[in-house]
Every structure is written in C-alpha cells, then in structure tokens.
Design an enzyme around this catalytic site. Structure first.
Site, short mmCIF file in Angstrom:
data_model
loop_
_atom_site.label_atom_id
_atom_site.label_comp_id
_atom_site.label_asym_id
_atom_site.label_seq_id
_atom_site.Cartn_x
_atom_site.Cartn_y
_atom_site.Cartn_z
N ASP A 306 1.22 -1.10 0.25
CA ASP A 306 0.14 0.41 -0.14
C ASP A 306 0.87 1.40 -0.16
O ASP A 306 1.79 1.01 0.51
CB ASP A 306 -0.93 -0.04 1.18
N ASP A 532 -1.64 -0.90 6.04
CA ASP A 532 -1.70 -0.20 7.41
C ASP A 532 -2.89 0.59 7.81
O ASP A 532 -3.57 0.37 9.08
CB ASP A 532 -0.63 0.88 8.04
N ASP A 536 -6.86 -1.86 3.75
CA ASP A 536 -6.17 -3.49 3.50
C ASP A 536 -6.73 -4.46 4.25
O ASP A 536 -6.10 -5.57 3.26
CB ASP A 536 -4.51 -3.12 3.98
#
Length: 580
Positions: A306, A532, A536
């Site tokens: 990410d 985080d 996700d």
C-alpha cells in the site's frame, strides 16, 4: 444472519450507565471477558504435542526397555522430551502472541457512563453500555445502533461477503465486523459468551496456517517412517529371539536399531529454529502473530505494497490550494468543515485539520461519511446544498479539459489531489487541494535489497495511479509507468491478466485489493501484503503472508502475521533473512 436480542433497558445516550448499574451487570456476569481467548487453550496445545504417533512409538520402546531393567538405555528419551517441550513452548508462545495482538483484546473503547465519556478496556464493557464507535474500529460485542453519523460496516467475517453495509438507528451490529465509515453510538445487547465473538476466528483471530511448510514435510517423513519401522522392528525382534532365545536381549538389540531410524533430532532442530526466529524478531520490535509465517515470508516472491503508511510515512501536508469556483479561504473553510462534521481521523483529514483554519459557518443537516469504496466525504447544509470532498475521478462529473489536465499533472508530480465540490441545482468545482506525502527514508534501500533477493513488487493503492507510480519511482520501485486505474475496470475483467501486465494499481477498492492478490496466487505466486489501514484488511487476509504497520488501524494489526511495532519498514530485510 444471527439475530440478536433487544436491549433489556433503554439506556440514556447522554448519561449512559451509572456506576451502580455497571456493578449490577458485573454481578449478573454480563461482562465481556471471554473475548481474549480466540486461540487454542494451553491444555489443548499440550495434548496435541504429547499425543502423537511419533511420541507413542517412542513411549512403547521406552516401556519395553524399562521392562528389561536396562535403565541407562532410556537416555534416548532426552531428544523426545526436548521435542515436546520446544514444540509446546513454540505453540504457547504463538498463542500468547495471538492473544496479545487480538483486535478485540488490545483495543480500548470510549463509553458513556455517569454522563461522561471514558476510555475502558474491552474486558470492562458490560451489557447495555453505550459505546462510541468510529471508522477503523471493530465491534467489541453485539448491539444495536442508537445514533449514527453515516455508519457503514463490513461483516465479511460473519457473512463471507465483503459488501459495505449502511447501518441506521435500531439496526443490529455484530462483534467482529469492522467500521469502514462514519461513527455511531452502540448499545451493547449481547456480551461475553452470548456474543458472536466466538466465531471471530475465521475473521481476525485465526492463524492462516497451523503448521509451516517445512514442518509439514518433516511430519510426513516421520509418519511414513513410523509405519515402516513397526514391521521392521518386529522382524528384527523375532530374528534376534530365534537366534539367542533371550527376550530382554532381543528387545534391547531391536530398540537400538529402531531408535537409530527415528529422526528425533530433525524435529528438535526445526522447532528450535522457528522458536529462535520468533525470539529474534521480537527483539527487533516485530510482533509475530503466526510462527509459520516466518518461513512463509522467506518463500514470498511477490510483495504487494500500500502507498500511504507503507512506502510513505503517512504524514500528509497541504502544499497548495487551487481555486476555481471560489477563493482559497472559502475552499479551506469548507474542507475544514467537512473534517469537523465527519469527525474523521485519517491522514488526509489530519492534514486539513493542521491548516488550523476557521470552519465554514453553516449548519450541518446531514453528514456524508468517508468510505474507501466511494472515496469521498461531505455534508448537506440546512438549505439542502451538498458539499463534498474527495478523489476527483470519483466525484467530478464531466470535468473541464483544463481541470482534468491540471489534476493529471499534479498526480504525475506525486501529489494527492482532493477536489472540493458544491452541489445545489448543478455541480460546481470550488477548488483543489494538493497534498504531499513523505517517503520513508529507508524505503529505497529496503526495496533495493528485497529486489536483489528476487522479490517482485506490486503497488496497490486507493490513490490516483499516476500519483502512486510517481511515489513508487521516488522510493526506488521501477514501475516503468506501468499503472492502471482500477475504477475504470469492468466487473468481467480478467484480473489474472492484469496482474501480469501492470506494476501499479490505483483507485483500488478494498474488495479489488483482495481480488488482485487472489489472481496473483492463482498465477502461482506466493504473495505478501503490507498495509496499515482498514482498507487493507481484506487483502491482508487473502495474502499468504501479511505485514502491518502499527498504530493506524487495529483491524489491520489483527489481520496481519507480523506487526512492525516501531513502524520501521527497514525491518523487512531482517524478517526476510530470519525466515531464510
């Protein structure tokens, strides 16, 4: 869907429970204490390590040797006992780690009691408590919505469906589901053993792999050898007995031969290696949720990243305001008002909040909460004028050519572009906010090392693909401008082909992240995922091995195999080496 009971009492939203009412609930046993035990109990771990075919064979041999009176020949039990101790210690350590990182065990919640808000641990919640829930939280128990500010939840751990569910007042919510948008006040109706949390293991508390690949191979070898040793041992015994006629001597001779065939030291060394690896990682502030993942990480050949909070630090700053249908001060005021109304605490909201600008003076009639699916938030004022803030590609209808060019140029320069819109009779673009992110200092060297170790990278983000590609290139991930906007993808698109063609995936919805990883796995890749945020979580659960950056989302931490407690992404190098 499981139905939950209605509340016993209609607790005041403003005052909540009194101390006396809380004491009464505690005396009745209506407390939320069982939640921390999502993993296997210690007696079950010990039993699983004691009662195995391998140990049974060694026990039979030991009993026979003991019967002969040759006690000095029992020293072979040393490695066997060590195997049991190390194996049990390893799994108990894993259990304690899982309990420690367990979402519902580690998170504190805000409740209303005696007319005041206070932070309490999950264990202290009682039935009928009024709990304040916000985006990124996981429901601590079952309850009903008493007030909602655009609450949206994901109940994939319960239903298996990753769809966003909008919750209104009096709707039911379930333990284990997590909030992806909005805030709400929840009255708990079923806590402890009565709640749905016992089924959370499939969502957050369950290890993805019970045994590492290496241990599975060793266990299969031992199983085959065990079944082979029994007939061989019997043949050796009868051959010896027919030769010398001494039962004791035949038992000792056969035992010596059979014991040499059992690879006791192999199991011991493997168990020691995994336990040592976990200990070494803990010294580097890496929380290991699944010991088997130490080995799995070493097998990862594709690492999905990410952008925000992983490649970058997540410390966003508003660098520039571009005005179109209004002046800069009004644009900043409206953006600040949206953050105030939605009560968001994500990185973008914090960046806007850091402007310390006086909010737009207008009465809010309805709040539009931010969602990772819609990519925008906003509010509707008393005159039914709608103000929204979000990703330009999602909210601007038929953008002007000059505006589109400006947005594209800013994105290619690495800025996150946020559009501010006003909608009454028609939609009007008021302006754009250009927000920059800080690349992690150690990111470039870390990616270079991992690339030299044969690890390929895919960047999967909710941001503009051009922005993501620019940031990835700055961090040392060569993308070759191979990026795609996932918001333009149709439902029948072949993801297996996409993951082969592109390096960067932008404007990805949470469910699409998981689908992309599934496609990579179908293509024969071993996939790791770092993230985080709550957006996700689905991807991290789908991956073979997941790494969370601590401090942003409890849901992400609870879904990960590893958690970087000090937020040091450079730890990935040590993790890979430890696994290998």
């Amino acid at each position: 869907m499981v139905k939950i009971k209605k509340p016993q009492t209609y607790t005041s939203l403003e005052n909540g429970l009194t101390d006396q009412q809380v004491d009464t609930q505690v005396q009745k046993g209506l407390i939320n204490v069982q939640i921390k035990k999502l993993s296997r109990p210690i007696p079950k771990i010990l039993a699983d390590n004691l009662f195995t075919l391998f140990n049974l064979l060694n026990l039979i041999i030991a009993i026979l040797i003991f019967w002969t009176g040759s006690y000095r020949n029992l020293f072979f039990l040393g490695p066997v006992i060590a195997n049991i101790v190390i194996g049990s210690y390893q799994e108990i350590r894993a259990k304690l780690t899982i309990d420690k990182i367990s979402l519902v065990n580690s998170q504190n919640f805000t409740v209303v009691r005696n007319g005041q808000r206070k932070e309490i641990v999950i264990d202290d919640l009682v039935e009928d408590d009024i709990v304040l829930i916000k985006r990124g939280d996981t429901m601590p128990a079952d309850g009903i919505v008493r007030s909602s500010n655009g609450l949206q939840t994901n109940e994939s751990g319960i239903t298996g469906e990753a769809d966003t569910i909008t919750k209104s007042v009096d709707d039911e919510v379930f333990s284990g589901s997590f909030v992806i948008a909005g805030q709400a006040k929840i009255q708990l109706t079923q806590v402890g053993h009565e709640s749905f949390v016992s089924k959370l293991s499939s969502a957050v508390g369950k290890e993805k792999r019970s045994v590492s690949v290496l241990m599975k191979i060793i266990n299969n070898i031992i199983k085959i050898l065990t079944y082979t040793i029994i007939p061989i041992g019997l043949l050796l015994f009868f051959r010896s007995y027919l030769k010398n006629g001494d039962v004791a001597q035949s038992i000792l001779g056969t035992s010596a031969s059979v014991i040499g065939m059992i690879p006791e030291g192999l199991v011991l060394l493997t168990a020691v290696a995994l336990a040592t690896g976990s200990y070494n990682l803990s010294k580097r502030n890496i929380l290991v949720r699944s010991l088997s993942a130490i080995e799995t990480l070493a097998r990862v050949d594709t690492l999905c990243l990410d952008k925000t909070g992983t490649i970058t630090t997540g410390k966003l700053t508003v660098k520039k305001t571009i005005a179109y249908g209004s002046d800069e001060n009004t644009i900043k005021a409206i953006a600040t008002k949206i953050v105030e109304a939605t009560q968001e605490t994500n990185a973008t909201a914090l960046a806007i909040g850091n402007l310390n600008f006086q909010p737009f003076e207008d009465e809010v009639k309805e709040v539009i909460p931010f969602s990772s699916e819609t990519k925008y938030s906003g509010f509707i004022d008393k005159n039914d004028v709608r103000y929204t803030m979000g990703a330009p590609e999602f909210i601007i209808q038929n953008p002007d050519q000059k505006v589109a060019k400006r947005i594209k140029q800013a994105a290619e320069n690495g800025f996150r572009v946020i559009a501010i819109l006003k909608e009454d009779i028609k939609q009007s673009l008021l302006g754009l906010l250009l927000i920059s992110d800080e690349i992690r200092p150690q990111a470039s060297s870390t990616f270079s090392y991992l690339r030299n170790q044969g690890v390929d990278f895919k960047v999967i983000s909710g941001d503009n693909p051009a922005t993501v590609s620019n940031v990835a290139n700055q961090a040392g991930i060569a993308t070759g401008n191979s990026y795609i906007d996932m918001s333009s993808i149709t439902e029948d698109q072949d993801y297996h082909k996409l993951v082969k063609e592109y390096k960067v995936f932008g404007r990805v919805r949470p469910s699409q992240k998981a689908d992309l990883i599934k496609a990579m796995q179908d293509n024969g890749l071993t996939v790791g995922m770092t993230g985080d945020g709550v957006n996700d979580v689905l991807a991290m659960r789908q991956s073979d091995c997941s790494v969370a950056i601590a401090g942003e989302s409890d849901a992400a931490e609870a879904s990960a195999d590893f958690v970087l407690l000090d937020r040091n992404f450079d730890s990935m190098i040590f993790m890979l080496n430890e696994g290998r």
